[in-house]
Every structure is written in structure tokens, then in C-alpha cells.
Write an enzyme that holds these catalytic residues in place. Structure first.
Site, PDB file in Angstrom:
ATOM      1  CG  HIS A   1     -10.187  -4.178  -3.055  1.00 24.95           C
ATOM      2  ND1 HIS A   1      -9.422  -3.917  -2.027  1.00 24.95           N
ATOM      3  CD2 HIS A   1      -9.889  -3.613  -4.164  1.00 24.95           C
ATOM      4  CE1 HIS A   1      -8.368  -3.193  -2.619  1.00 24.95           C
ATOM      5  NE2 HIS A   1      -8.756  -3.155  -4.109  1.00 24.95           N
TER       6      HIS A   1
ATOM      7  CG  HIS B   1     -10.035   1.402  -3.888  1.00 25.18           C
ATOM      8  ND1 HIS B   1      -9.569   1.839  -5.373  1.00 25.18           N
ATOM      9  CD2 HIS B   1      -9.509   0.303  -3.842  1.00 25.18           C
ATOM     10  CE1 HIS B   1      -8.835   0.957  -5.880  1.00 25.18           C
ATOM     11  NE2 HIS B   1      -8.598   0.239  -5.016  1.00 25.18           N
TER      12      HIS B   1
ATOM     13  CD  GLU C   1      -6.098   0.954  -2.259  1.00 20.90           C
ATOM     14  OE1 GLU C   1      -6.439  -0.002  -2.117  1.00 20.90           O
ATOM     15  OE2 GLU C   1      -5.268   1.082  -3.251  1.00 20.90           O
TER      16      GLU C   1
HETATM   17  C1  BGC Z   1      -5.202  -3.060  -5.572  1.00 21.21           C
HETATM   18  C2  BGC Z   1      -5.002  -3.470  -7.056  1.00 21.21           C
HETATM   19  C3  BGC Z   1      -6.125  -3.581  -7.724  1.00 21.21           C
HETATM   20  C4  BGC Z   1      -7.107  -2.303  -7.668  1.00 21.21           C
HETATM   21  C5  BGC Z   1      -8.352  -2.355  -8.183  1.00 21.21           C
HETATM   22  C6  BGC Z   1      -5.829  -1.840  -5.720  1.00 21.21           C
HETATM   23  O1  BGC Z   1      -6.174  -1.466  -4.271  1.00 21.21           O
HETATM   24  O2  BGC Z   1      -3.930  -3.068  -4.974  1.00 21.21           O
HETATM   25  O3  BGC Z   1      -4.032  -4.487  -7.263  1.00 21.21           O
HETATM   26  O4  BGC Z   1      -6.325  -3.767  -9.115  1.00 21.21           O
HETATM   27  O5  BGC Z   1      -7.037  -2.039  -6.172  1.00 21.21           O
HETATM   28  O6  BGC Z   1      -8.819  -1.461  -8.752  1.00 21.21           O
END
Ligand code: BGC
Length: 405
Positions: A160, A234, A370
Site C-alpha cells: 500500500h 481501502h 478494493e
Molecule cells: C491487504 C491485506 C492487508 C490489509 C491491510 C489489504 O488490502 O490485502 O493483506 O492486511 O489490506 O489492512
């Protein structure tokens, strides 16, 4: 004290007097931080007493970052009374209120009541993640013969956008008014080298709350050097209002295949048919129906934490997912231009976070959907490309539409 500018008053009052649902205006431009100009401290608001048949937008200060940056919160309301609060820190949707089948409003996203909690500890609640949503293996990729090393923040991998991704910066803001929607356009300049990425990336994300009961997200970006870009939202949803886990929500994913992962949640590169596996959500199925089955992919993810390959024709908007919550009747439909969707069943929530209104977010209390390009695409030549080059424009749209049944 909240100062109200004349322009917003005029727009709101004219709309109220005419009684139409929606109003048009070109409000003053806000100064964006990357333009280098000083932040003005004024605040503007539409009147709050104009009744429910008009769009409304109100902006106030939500708090300040440690380095003294003011963070603003936009409160948007559509003509049907749906509400979205969006702040300039992380481009985060702080709350989203929609009616259940009896018209009872509830907040259907997880998060905090105040800015400091978001800054202290947030698993990306409601944020825009970038420059690259999801993982890039070992934080490395090669582009046009040059190797790049990104910040690693998820064991050996980049997740991310790195240590300080787009979810942890203050975005510039401009209010947006349309005939049938009200919103905010957020902008951020991600500098060349930030978190290891090449190129100055100018990104804008426009959130619109429409009178069709959609939260519409328009993403745009340009760059001065070739770079991977993969922006997504998210939000952690709980369509029952975060009173229980999300295992009873009934999910449909419009995908015949998914991208299986290794133990580190990095895609293997294969596109595997969902048929005959617990990954098959073509037919609407409760999230919890098969989540504990013995299946290696569920073990790796600690539940669902995978990218599905959307069944698409061309580049336009496609129905990606539909989620139905039986106790409240709430339905959320997601449409996107993106080729994939990460469905994450909130496996890392474990009761250690107390969120809005003192609610404790226990295991799988929220889920994320997402829309995205596939994880680790910069290292997977067979996946759709995520590379944006100078002269090109990154443009993608995702909508979340709310109804009941
Ligand atoms: C990911 C997870 C991650 C989370 C974070 C998701 O988009 O796929 O693996 O732990 O985001 O909060």
C-alpha cells in the site's frame, strides 16, 4: 467559529427556494498544499437548514497533524439523505451513512471519531492507498532496464505505497458541485523518489456522492517519469453498522478466476479458476460459509485476502461485486473500470482496535473490496500493466451504489 462564504449560502438558498434536487456552482478554488501557497484558515459551509431535497456540503477543521498541517473534513449529503464524511488526511472516508430497509440510517464503514487515532494506528481505514495498492514483492521492480527499491513495510514486501503512503499524507482539497452530485476533489503531489518510486506523480481523487445513491470515486494521475500506479479505496464495510462480524454478509464477485498467492501473499502469477473452490462467489454466498474450509489459499490469507480477476468486456465500467446484508437489507454494488478486486475479509482485525462510538472491532468486523490492478504487477509481465508514462493520463472510476431489498 465556522465562517460561511456568500457563494455557498447563495447556492444553498437558491436550491432550497426552487426546491430542486441538486444545484450547480463553481465554488472558489482551494489552495492545494503542493502549489506551495499558504493554507487559508477560512472554512466554508452550505446552510444546514435547507431540507432534504438538496445536495449539501459542509467543511470544517477535523484536526492538525504533528507538523501543523490543518486537516479538513467534508460532510456531504445527497438529496436522499445519504451522508459521507471525507477528510483531507489520507483522503479517508470517515463515515458513510445509508438507510436500511426501514429507512434507519447507520454508519456502514469502520474508522475513528478523531484524527489523532487515525494518525496513531490505522489499518488503512477508509483511505486511498497508493502509489501502489497492495504488495510489490521484496519492494523491488525493474522498469526500462533500471532496478528500483521501494520502502518495505510488510515483512520483506512493499504494501500500500510503503511506510508513508497516500493514506498518511494531507491532500489538497476543492469542493465539487454537480447537478446530481456533491463532492470533493483531493490532490496530492508524490515527489520523485518518494518511498522509492520514480517520477513526480500528480494524483487527484474526486469523491462524489450522487443522487443515484452512489459514492463515486474518480482517480487521475500524470507523471514526469515512468512509474507504477495502482490507486484504490481501502474502506472497511460492515453493512449492519459494525454491531457484529461480516460473515453473514452475502457476497457476489463477478470473477471466474483469481490470482493465487504464496505464504507472503504475493501472487504466483497464475490465474486460477474459482470453480469448485471456496473462492467461487459467482453465485451469491455468505462470506462465512466456507471461510474455515481446509484450502491452502485460505490458510495463506488467514481467510479471504486475494485478488479476483473480473469478468470484463473492454475497458468500461463492469459490475464487480454485490454485497447483501440480510438483517438490514442493505445492498452495495461495486462497478469499476479496473481489471481486479481485492476481497479482504478483515482477518487482521482482532479486537485490539476501539473505533467510532467506542465500538470494538473484533475479528472480521469489516471487509474491504478494493478495485485495482493485480498485486505485484510490476514483477509480473503477463498481468495487465500498471506503468504510467509521461504524456499519458491515469484515469479510472469505481462506484459503490447503495440500495436495500
Ligand atoms: C491487504 C491485506 C492487508 C490489509 C491491510 C489489504 O488490502 O490485502 O493483506 O492486511 O489490506 O489492512
Amino acid at each position: 467559529m465556522v465562517k460561511i462564504t456568500s457563494r455557498f449560502i447563495r447556492v444553498g438558498l437558491v436550491a432550497a427556494m426552487l426546491g430542486f434536487s441538486g444545484c450547480r456552482s463553481e465554488p472558489q478554488k482551494r489552495t492545494t498544499p503542493e502549489a506551495g501557497a499558504s493554507e487559508s484558515k477560512d472554512q466554508r459551509a452550505a446552510p444546514t437548514d435547507v431540507g432534504l431535497s438538496v445536495l449539501k456540503s459542509d467543511v470544517k477543521t477535523f484536526g492538525e497533524t504533528a507538523d501543523g498541517r490543518q486537516v479538513r473534513l467534508y460532510s456531504l449529503q445527497n438529496a436522499n439523505g445519504l451522508k459521507a464524511d471525507i477528510m483531507t488526511y489520507g483522503a479517508i472516508v470517515v463515515s458513510l451513512q445509508t438507510p436500511d430497509r426501514d429507512g434507519r440510517m447507520d454508519d456502514i464503514v469502520l474508522g475513528y471519531d478523531n484524527l489523532q487515532d487515525y494518525i496513531k494506528n490505522s489499518p488503512y481505514f477508509g483511505a486511498i492507498v497508493g502509489r501502489y495498492g497492495n504488495r510489490i514483492a521484496k519492494g523491488k521492480f525493474t522498469l526500462d532496464g533500471a532496478e528500483y527499491t521501494l520502502a518495505t513495510n510488510n515483512n520483506a514486501n512493499h504494501l500500500h505505497g510503503g511506510v508513508k503512503g497516500f493514506d498518511k499524507v494531507v491532500w489538497g482539497d476543492d469542493p465539487v458541485w454537480k447537478d446530481d452530485a456533491v463532492g470533493v476533489k483531493l490532490s496530492y503531489l508524490s515527489k520523485d523518489g518518494e518511498e522509492g518510486y520514480p517520477g513526480n506523480l500528480k494524483a487527484t481523487v474526486t469523491y462524489l456522492l450522487t443522487n443515484k445513491n452512489e459514492l463515486r470515486i474518480e482517480y487521475e494521475a500524470t507523471t514526469d517519469k515512468a512509474t507504477p500506479v495502482n490507486l484504490t479505496h481501502h474502506g472497511y464495510f460492515n453493512l449492519a453498522g459494525a454491531e457484529s462480524d461480516i460473515l453473514g454478509h452475502v457476497l457476489m464477485l463477478n470473477a471466474d478466476r483469481f490470482t493465487p498467492v504464496d505464504e507472503g501473499l504475493i501472487p504466483t502469477g497464475e490465474l486460477t479458476p474459482v470453480k469448485g473452490t471456496p473462492m467461487d462467489f459467482l453465485k451469491p454466498t455468505p462470506i462465512g460459509a466456507r471461510i474455515n474450509e481446509t484450502y491452502e489459499q485460505l490458510k495463506f490469507g488467514g481467510g479471504y485476502d486475494h485478488n479476483w480477476v473480473l469478468n470484463k468486456r473492454g475497458k468500461g465500467m463492469t459490475l464487480a461485486a454485490r454485497v447483501y446484508e440480510p438483517t438490514t437489507g442493505r445492498v452495495m454494488e461495486i462497478r469499476t473500470m479496473e481489471p481486479g478486486i481485492q476481497f479482504y475479509s478483515g482477518n487482521f482485525l482482532d479486537g485490539t482496535i476501539t473505533g467510532k462510538e467506542g465500538k470494538v472491532y473484533k475479528h472480521r468486523w469489516g471487509f474491504c473490496v478494493e478495485t485495482q490492478h493485480y498485486p505485484d504487477s510490476p514483477n509480473k509481465p503477463d498481468f495487465p500493466s500498471t506503468i504510467l508514462r509521461p504524456g499519458e493520463k491515469y484515469e479510472t472510476v469505481t462506484t459503490y451504489r447503495f440500495s436495500t431489498k
